[in-house]
Design a protein around this motif. Structure first.
Motif, short mmCIF file in Angstrom:
data_model
loop_
_atom_site.label_atom_id
_atom_site.label_comp_id
_atom_site.label_asym_id
_atom_site.label_seq_id
_atom_site.Cartn_x
_atom_site.Cartn_y
_atom_site.Cartn_z
N GLU A 140 -63.87 -33.70 68.97
CA GLU A 140 -62.81 -34.10 68.06
C GLU A 140 -62.15 -35.36 68.61
N LEU A 141 -62.18 -36.44 67.81
CA LEU A 141 -61.64 -37.72 68.26
C LEU A 141 -60.64 -38.28 67.25
N ASP A 142 -59.72 -39.06 67.77
CA ASP A 142 -58.86 -39.90 66.95
C ASP A 142 -59.78 -40.73 66.03
N ALA A 143 -59.51 -40.72 64.72
CA ALA A 143 -60.36 -41.43 63.77
C ALA A 143 -60.44 -42.92 64.10
N PHE A 144 -59.33 -43.50 64.57
CA PHE A 144 -59.33 -44.92 64.93
C PHE A 144 -60.19 -45.16 66.17
N LEU A 145 -60.09 -44.30 67.16
CA LEU A 145 -60.90 -44.44 68.37
C LEU A 145 -62.38 -44.32 68.04
N ALA A 146 -62.73 -43.36 67.19
CA ALA A 146 -64.13 -43.17 66.83
C ALA A 146 -64.69 -44.42 66.15
N GLU A 147 -63.93 -45.01 65.23
CA GLU A 147 -64.41 -46.23 64.57
C GLU A 147 -64.48 -47.40 65.54
N SER A 148 -63.49 -47.51 66.42
CA SER A 148 -63.47 -48.61 67.38
C SER A 148 -64.67 -48.56 68.32
N MET A 149 -65.09 -47.36 68.70
CA MET A 149 -66.24 -47.23 69.61
C MET A 149 -67.55 -47.52 68.90
N ARG A 150 -67.57 -47.39 67.58
CA ARG A 150 -68.80 -47.65 66.82
C ARG A 150 -68.92 -49.11 66.41
N ASP A 152 -67.66 -53.31 66.89
CA ASP A 152 -67.03 -54.33 67.72
C ASP A 152 -65.81 -54.94 67.05
N HIS A 153 -65.84 -54.98 65.72
CA HIS A 153 -64.74 -55.58 64.97
C HIS A 153 -64.04 -54.48 64.17
N ALA A 154 -63.29 -53.68 64.87
CA ALA A 154 -62.62 -52.54 64.23
C ALA A 154 -61.48 -53.02 63.34
N ARG A 155 -61.21 -52.26 62.30
CA ARG A 155 -60.08 -52.54 61.43
C ARG A 155 -58.78 -52.07 62.09
N SER A 156 -57.68 -52.32 61.43
CA SER A 156 -56.40 -51.91 61.97
C SER A 156 -56.28 -50.39 61.98
N ARG A 157 -55.43 -49.89 62.84
CA ARG A 157 -55.20 -48.44 62.91
C ARG A 157 -54.69 -47.93 61.56
N GLU A 158 -53.79 -48.68 60.93
CA GLU A 158 -53.26 -48.25 59.64
C GLU A 158 -54.36 -48.14 58.59
N ASP A 159 -55.27 -49.12 58.53
CA ASP A 159 -56.35 -49.06 57.55
C ASP A 159 -57.25 -47.85 57.78
#
Length: 244
Positions: A140-150, A152-159
């Motif tokens: 179980e991961l923070d949704a923002f962390l999971a996207e950031s790890m997948r 290189d150009h992650a969106r904002s935490r709010e998005d």
């Protein structure tokens, strides 16, 4: 059965004392876990769920809100025979109130504001590896962390969090992104089934449009996301926000 919005005052100092007496948290004061335990002991498992504790700055008391299928009068009658002195010092049963929220309250196309405390986490379908950390499949991961790890150009935490929320409101309601904002983000340590876990603690203030009134009523009763029995996922409804 008709959904009820519950409101009840709560003593914060007594809640801390109760947690210490029961050794809930083993030295870690997890407000959600403590409330999970005391509400279950007094009213029964999941009777008041989802719930949310609101506390004004520097206040000594808070107000517990919850959704339930049991009205205030019946809640008091069922709790009275099992309420102990310590629990009575925490929960003000005499001041417990409720108001009905029948399905007919909601209409298709109705705009509503909301205040939501949530835990935007996802279960990953495959292992994830970062520079200094690795997560196994099913973690179980923070949704923002999971996207950031997948990416290189992650969106904002709010998005990312708005996507997470929109998916959990659909198809019974549409999130109005232009009338919503990420009000608070922090990382917290929590106690779950005897072990400590860390995750996001997020408050979103926003607006939504009801698409399916009956489905929306079920969503209110169920709550949004995971950790709903620990103080997350309750949609506290407000007048709609102005669109940006």
């Amino acid at each position: 059965m008709t959904l009820q919005l519950i409101e009840m005052p709560l003593s914060l100092s007594a809640l801390h004392s109760w947690a210490g007496q029961r050794n809930v948290g083993y030295g870690l004061f997890d407000e959600g876990a403590v409330l999970h335990h005391i509400l279950g002991e007094v009213f029964g498992p999941a009777v008041l769920q989802p719930f949310r504790l609101l506390v004004a700055p520097r206040a000594r008391t808070g107000t517990l809100y919850a959704y339930s299928t049991v009205a205030a009068e019946d809640l008091r009658a069922e709790a009275a025979p099992v309420l102990g002195p310590s629990e009575a010092g925490v929960l003000s049963l005499d001041a417990l109130r409720s108001i009905a929220r029948p399905e007919t309250t909601w209409r298709e196309g109705m705009r509503l504001g909301f205040d939501l405390k949530c835990r935007p986490v996802v279960r990953i379908a495959s292992p994830l590896k970062g520079k200094d950390i690795r997560f196994a499949k099913g973690a179980e991961l923070d949704a923002f962390l999971a996207e950031s790890m997948r990416n290189d150009h992650a969106r904002s935490r709010e998005d990312v969090y708005f996507d997470w929320l929109a998916a959990r409101l659909a198809p019974v309601a549409d999130l109005e992104r232009e009338a919503s904002r990420l009000h608070q983000f922090r990382r917290v340590r929590s106690l779950r089934r005897g072990r400590q876990v860390e995750g996001p603690d997020v408050v979103i203030h926003g607006s939504l449009t009801v698409c399916d009134p009956q489905g929306f009523a079920r969503l209110l009763a169920r709550g949004v996301g995971r950790h709903r029995s620990y103080g997350y996922g309750m949609l506290l409804l407000r007048p709609p926000q102005r669109k940006a």
